[in-house]
Write an enzyme that holds these catalytic residues in place. Sequence first.
Site, PDB file in Angstrom:
ATOM      1  CB  THR A  56      -0.898   0.080   1.245  1.00 23.39           C
ATOM      2  OG1 THR A  56      -0.112   0.438   2.391  1.00 23.39           O
ATOM      3  CG2 THR A  56      -1.623  -1.225   1.512  1.00 23.39           C
ATOM      4  CG  ASP A  57       1.277   5.899  -1.246  1.00 27.42           C
ATOM      5  OD1 ASP A  57       2.171   6.106  -0.393  1.00 27.42           O
ATOM      6  OD2 ASP A  57       1.126   6.619  -2.252  1.00 27.42           O
ATOM      7  CB  ALA A  58       1.777   6.635   3.601  1.00 27.66           C
TER       8      ALA A  58
END
Length: 574
Positions: free
Chosen positions: A282-284
């Site tokens: 995932t992104d942040a």
Amino acid sequence: MVDLKAKPFNLSDKKIQWVEDTIKNMTLDEKIGQLFINLTLQRDPETLDRLVNKYHIGGVRWQGGTLEEIYEQNKYFQEHSKVPVLIAANCEAGGNGAVSEGTFIATGAACGASKTLDTVRDMARVGALEARAVGCNWTFAPVCDVVSNWRNTIVNTRAFGNDPELVAERSLAYMEEMNKAGLVCAAKHFPGDGSEERDQHLVMGCNDLSTEEWDESFGKVYKKLIDAGLESVMVGHICQRAYTKKFNPEIKDEDILPATLSPELLQGLLRGQLGFNGLIVTDATHMAGLTAAADRKHAMQGVVAAGCDMILFFHDHEEDIAYVREGIEDGTITAERLDDALHRILGLKAHLGLDELVFPEKEDLNIVGCEEHKRLAEKAADESITLVKDTQKILPVDPEKKKRVLLYFIESAPVSSLDGADPAKKLLVDELERAGFEVEAPKDYYEYEMESPSKFNKFRMMEHESREEFKKNTDLVLFVIDMKGYAKENNTRLTYSVSHSHEIPWFVREVPTVAVSLNYTNHLYDVPMMKTFVNAYGSSPEYIRKLVEKLTGKSEFKGQYNDIVWCDRWDTRL
């Protein structure tokens, strides 16, 4: 389920056995910990011990810290973790994405402007060597977004451009150099940023291309990378409505989710249609693009259930782990899905050779910021700096004929007055004086406030000298923009330090004026009156030096712009 013998893992039977044995000997807590990448801000032994022995983290990124502190931190993780960790850096522009002492080589936009692949290869190679010196084995790059919307400043400088073929070519070259140095890549931000103007830190992004348009842009880029052996993909908190509806025709608009939570995009598009066999991260997860779509509990469970293998950053260690454990226990995250994620995580670690880890020697740190890398930064600047237009035919500027320069330096407001003024301003003054100019560089509002806060400082910024005096004392105005924006507003436009400021271009019809952007490529929208405009792509000493050389004719402009610089306007071309 993952095939560890196939690309991108290409594991031998021996390595596959290490993966199987390692997973078999894990407790449930250790398995859950492998799913998480920690954002490390504190480096005291107690904190590091807790991350390793209590939370059993699978990966790490960090912020802050000196070169030696980062080296010791990463060495601690690898020497004390039961299972070696994935150590990631954001090497999007060189080694500065790993440590502050690292070398900035070139942004994605600079690599796209350069007519040679040497620029992106040098950027990737330097980034890899400097990141590897502190123990990194994973880079959250290339940024393979296709920027079709000129208003997008989230990836304007980070992406290679608006041509899918060029983006794919530069991304593949980047990946090749990283792989040669022993690092794996996470291409981002699937399903693709750059087609709209909003920032997924602040809102769920929406890639609103049709399926056919997506296939010809982002799809083309990802397919080429995947076929070449791309190891991992970073998924953005960005929805793709057309493809979500293609794989789930009954879905209602209110149920459309960002890719991080969307089985349609992760399983149907990325794994199914594109054939991606690698790891998905995932992104942040603190971004509003995710938090607006689900509460924390269901987000933590949902990203894994949908098909993400690793979760970028905790919010609260105990809480997030408990959420995932609950999801496993109630079947939201099936045993098969957890097992598949673990095989991909451990498979990537085996692919990197972490089953037989040898940590870099401390002497390797000498390569970070070395003179050879600075030389490559100057070469990148020389190849990329772009003359967008010079309809007034003023370039090159001869310091003997136009000696007296007024420098207006337009910078973003500092986060704190303690940060001081933008250091690029002094660098530019020094280089201009070295070239033979006499430079006057008026203070801006922020500099006045740093010297002595006063409610009258804004009025000082409104003062003007007479036009005739100005023309008598000024041969050339250099109007330089170094605006920056991140996770604060959805796009960043040219902003003056106060209203009615004397920085506002009243001078373009009085004396010859040259405008330069040191960052974003779309500022002509706000200053179309500028008849000479340069995109310089960087504010480091190497870029400033090469910029002045090109303005004075000692070096030719070699970069090429793409059409988004015109911002869909006729007047920007004049």
